[in-house]
Write an enzyme that holds these catalytic residues in place. Structure first.
Site, PDB file in Angstrom:
ATOM      1  N   ASP A 184       0.825  -1.335  -0.015  1.00 44.02           N
ATOM      2  CA  ASP A 184      -0.011  -0.129  -0.185  1.00 44.02           C
ATOM      3  C   ASP A 184       0.991   1.171  -0.044  1.00 44.02           C
ATOM      4  OD1 ASP A 184      -1.355   2.151   0.891  1.00 44.02           O
ATOM      5  OD2 ASP A 184      -3.062   0.814   1.370  1.00 44.02           O
ATOM      6  N   HIS A 185       1.234   1.763  -1.180  1.00 43.11           N
ATOM      7  CA  HIS A 185       2.090   2.910  -1.322  1.00 43.11           C
ATOM      8  C   HIS A 185       1.854   4.089  -0.186  1.00 43.11           C
ATOM      9  CE1 HIS A 185      -0.239   5.038  -4.214  1.00 43.11           C
ATOM     10  NE2 HIS A 185       0.416   6.205  -3.711  1.00 43.11           N
ATOM     11  N   HIS A 247      -5.715   2.978   0.921  1.00 37.14           N
ATOM     12  CA  HIS A 247      -4.995   4.204   1.551  1.00 37.14           C
ATOM     13  C   HIS A 247      -5.490   4.946   2.703  1.00 37.14           C
ATOM     14  CE1 HIS A 247      -2.857   3.184  -2.123  1.00 37.14           C
ATOM     15  NE2 HIS A 247      -3.729   3.925  -2.848  1.00 37.14           N
ATOM     16  N   LYS A 348     -11.421  12.761  -6.986  1.00 42.76           N
ATOM     17  CA  LYS A 348     -10.678  13.243  -8.316  1.00 42.76           C
ATOM     18  C   LYS A 348     -11.361  14.407  -8.742  1.00 42.76           C
ATOM     19  CE  LYS A 348      -8.601   9.050  -9.807  1.00 42.76           C
ATOM     20  NZ  LYS A 348      -7.230   8.755  -9.521  1.00 42.76           N
TER      21      LYS A 348
HETATM   22  C1  BG6 Z   1      -3.402   4.970  -6.472  1.00 43.93           C
HETATM   23  C2  BG6 Z   1      -4.950   4.939  -7.118  1.00 43.93           C
HETATM   24  O1  BG6 Z   1      -3.487   3.925  -5.557  1.00 43.93           O
HETATM   25  O2  BG6 Z   1      -3.237   6.051  -5.738  1.00 43.93           O
HETATM   26  C3  BG6 Z   1      -4.890   6.160  -8.140  1.00 43.93           C
HETATM   27  O3  BG6 Z   1      -5.206   3.793  -7.831  1.00 43.93           O
HETATM   28  C4  BG6 Z   1      -4.429   7.588  -7.413  1.00 43.93           C
HETATM   29  O4  BG6 Z   1      -5.940   6.624  -8.613  1.00 43.93           O
HETATM   30  C5  BG6 Z   1      -3.048   7.287  -6.384  1.00 43.93           C
HETATM   31  O5  BG6 Z   1      -4.096   8.454  -8.285  1.00 43.93           O
HETATM   32  C6  BG6 Z   1      -2.760   8.444  -5.722  1.00 43.93           C
HETATM   33  O6  BG6 Z   1      -1.551   8.360  -5.201  1.00 43.93           O
HETATM   34  P1  BG6 Z   1      -0.601   9.678  -4.901  1.00 43.93           P
HETATM   35  O7  BG6 Z   1       0.625   8.948  -4.066  1.00 43.93           O
HETATM   36  O8  BG6 Z   1      -0.339  10.259  -5.869  1.00 43.93           O
HETATM   37  O9  BG6 Z   1      -1.586  10.300  -3.720  1.00 43.93           O
END
Ligand code: BG6
Length: 510
Positions: A184-185, A247, A348
């Site tokens: 989960d980044h 997230h 979005k």
């Molecule tokens: C991803 C989603 O996990 O996270 C995307 O699939 C989203 O839709 C992105 O744009 C957002 O990541 P960050 O790190 O740019 O907030």
């Protein structure tokens, strides 16, 4: 510093966007910072017909994502890194015999004196995860006799509670839980990890971190972009599955959790699971109606440019009912949080890209300065996840002059003020952790399932409920007009600006 043993990284789905956009740049940074072990190679695997050389061209030499770095670094460094990348074509399907893949892995191990430590990174559609794990097992590539084997899987992890459970069950047939790393980044972001430090390394916040002092908690995740080129994927997913289930509930769990007894992966993950399990699951239609809002962006003009509405985006069904805005109010059923509402939204095509957690404190128990609008001057702790990363405390000060007029002042901290500190990208940090066997920042099976338990009934209601509405909002505004209705009394969303300390109210189409 922890030791990173010699190892191989096998990326399934290597010709896809994630490899070029995130994984290879993260590996390149690790290489430059000398975090990669001496004996280390990457084997890209997918269904495209590429040679080692053309793979290197694609993800290194000609990659848009590395151009800046290529300009700044020595040719020998670029080459030294690229030469560690190899490619294997699987043919027409991932669900195939891995005999020749195994031979290739063995040959590379031999060539680079790598023992049997291997990470398999699944960057393929999730429908293939189980088949790949099965094929790895059939060809003995999950055996740990000559070195550990780890499996990293990308989101989405399941489409619903049931599919997530099936996926966990499926993977557990071939890999044990300790070998599986669910990425989960957001957990790789320094500022998300800093939530733990803010709470548990300070004695000034924790005593206030409960229902006695906190009025409500607000979390906003906004993106200014639309669905970009991912309409096809997004239309089957929507904001709740794409951002909230993973997230945002990860962030919620870090805000809600009890202090762990130590910083070890299992201690932290145990507390996070408990936190997620204490979210009050909403199943009653009326409650869901009152506490959830979904909406879609419609076309508008943003900064002078015409922007498409969601239903006009490529890959999106023109009659789609997939949400691009999701806001949920909920409660946490435990001692600490009883009666404290949480408001979480993600969307979005908002005016700006921002993610922040706002802790709104209660008014003083006895208010002696009774001027109008005092509720707008509540104490807030704003934890900025991105951009302009930092922490801001809003508190009341006396306006000089007669009487006691109160104004709000800011106490702020910015990450950018930590001058020489290099902040790793999320994928860089997470890959390095997995290489070192540290799963703290990866989601455990029960954690993912607990998050789905909460989200599933909302999705079901949105899909099948009687009075469900889909609102519209012009691209570039802060969601549908009624989105403040989730709040009780005088509440409203803090619509943050690009910069942490700027006061809210930011708008790009007015
Ligand atoms: C991803 C989603 O996990 O996270 C995307 O699939 C989203 O839709 C992105 O744009 C957002 O990541 P960050 O790190 O740019 O907030």
């Amino acid at each position: 510093m922890k030791k990173t043993e010699n190892q191989m990284l096998v990326i399934f789905g290597a010709s896809g966007d994630l490899t070029a956009r995130k994984l290879v740049p993260a590996l390149f940074n690790l290489y430059l910072a000398k975090h990669l072990p001496e004996n280390f190679v990457v084997l890209g695997v997918s269904r495209s017909n590429l040679s080692d050389e053309s793979f290197r061209d694609r993800v290194v030499y000609n990659s848009d994502y590395l151009q800046e770095k290529i300009k700044k670094n020595k040719d020998s460094d670029i080459q030294g890194f690229a030469n560690r990348l190899y490619y294997e074509d699987l043919g027409s399907s991932y669900d195939t015999d891995f005999g020749s893949l195994r031979k290739r892995v063995e040959a590379l191990k031999e060539k680079h004196s790598i023992s049997g430590n291997i990470i398999y990174y699944l960057s393929t559609p999730p429908t293939l995860y189980e088949a790949i794990a099965k094929r790895l097992s059939e060809s003995g590539m999950n055996a740990q006799e000559n070195g550990w084997k780890r499996l990293i899987v990308e989101k989405p992890f399941g489409y619903s509670l049931e599919t997530a459970k099936n996926l966990n069950k499926g993977l557990h047939q071939y890999f044990s839980e300790g070998q599986i790393y669910r990425i989960d980044h957001y957990l790789g972001k320094e500022t998300v990890q800093n939530l733990l430090v803010t709470r548990f390394a300070n004695s000034i916040f924790e005593p206030l971190w409960n229902r006695n002092y906190i009025e409500h908690v607000e979390i906003t995740n906004a993106e200014s972009v639309g669905v970009e080129k991912r309409g096809g994927y997004y239309d089957k997913s929507g904001a709740l599955r794409d951002m909230f289930q993973n997230h945002l509930l990860q962030i919620v769990s870090l805000v809600v959790m009890e202090p762990p007894i130590g910083a070890e992966a299992e201690e932290i993950r145990n507390e996070k699971v408990k936190a997620l399990k204490s979210l009050r699951v909403m199943t009653d239609e009326q409650i869901l109606f009152k506490n959830t809002i979904r909406a879609q962006y419609v076309s508008s003009v943003v900064n002078g440019e015409k922007v498409k509405g969601y239903r006009e985006e490529d890959g999106v069904d023109p009659n789609s009912t997939t949400e691009t805005f999701a806001a949920v109010k909920f409660y946490v059923d435990n001692w600490r949080w009883h009666g404290v509402p949480f408001y979480v939204r993600t969307a979005k095509r908002m005016p700006t890209k921002v993610t922040e957690v706002v802790i709104h404190f209660k008014e003083p128990h006895h208010q002696i300065f009774n001027e109008p609008g005092m509720h707008k001057k509540d104490n807030k702790l704003i934890i900025r996840i991105q951009p302009d990363e930092g922490i801001l405390i809003k508190f009341g000060v006396k306006v000089p002059g007669q009487g006691f007029k109160v104004e709000r002042a800011n106490l702020d901290f910015y990450y950018s003020s930590l001058a020489e500190t290099y902040v790793m990208e999320a994928y860089e940090r997470l890959l390095l952790d997995a290489m070192q066997g540290d799963a703290t920042l990866y989601a455990r099976a029960d954690e993912v399932e607990a998050a789905w338990e909460f989200v599933d009934p909302i999705l079901n209601y949105w899909q099948n409920g009687k009075d469900v509405r889909m609102y519209g909002y012009s691209a570039g505004v802060w969601g549908p007009e009624n989105s403040d209705r989730l709040f009780e009394g005088n509440g409203f969303w803090r619509n943050p600006s690009e910069n942490l300390a700027d006061d809210p109210g930011y708008c790009v189409i007015c």
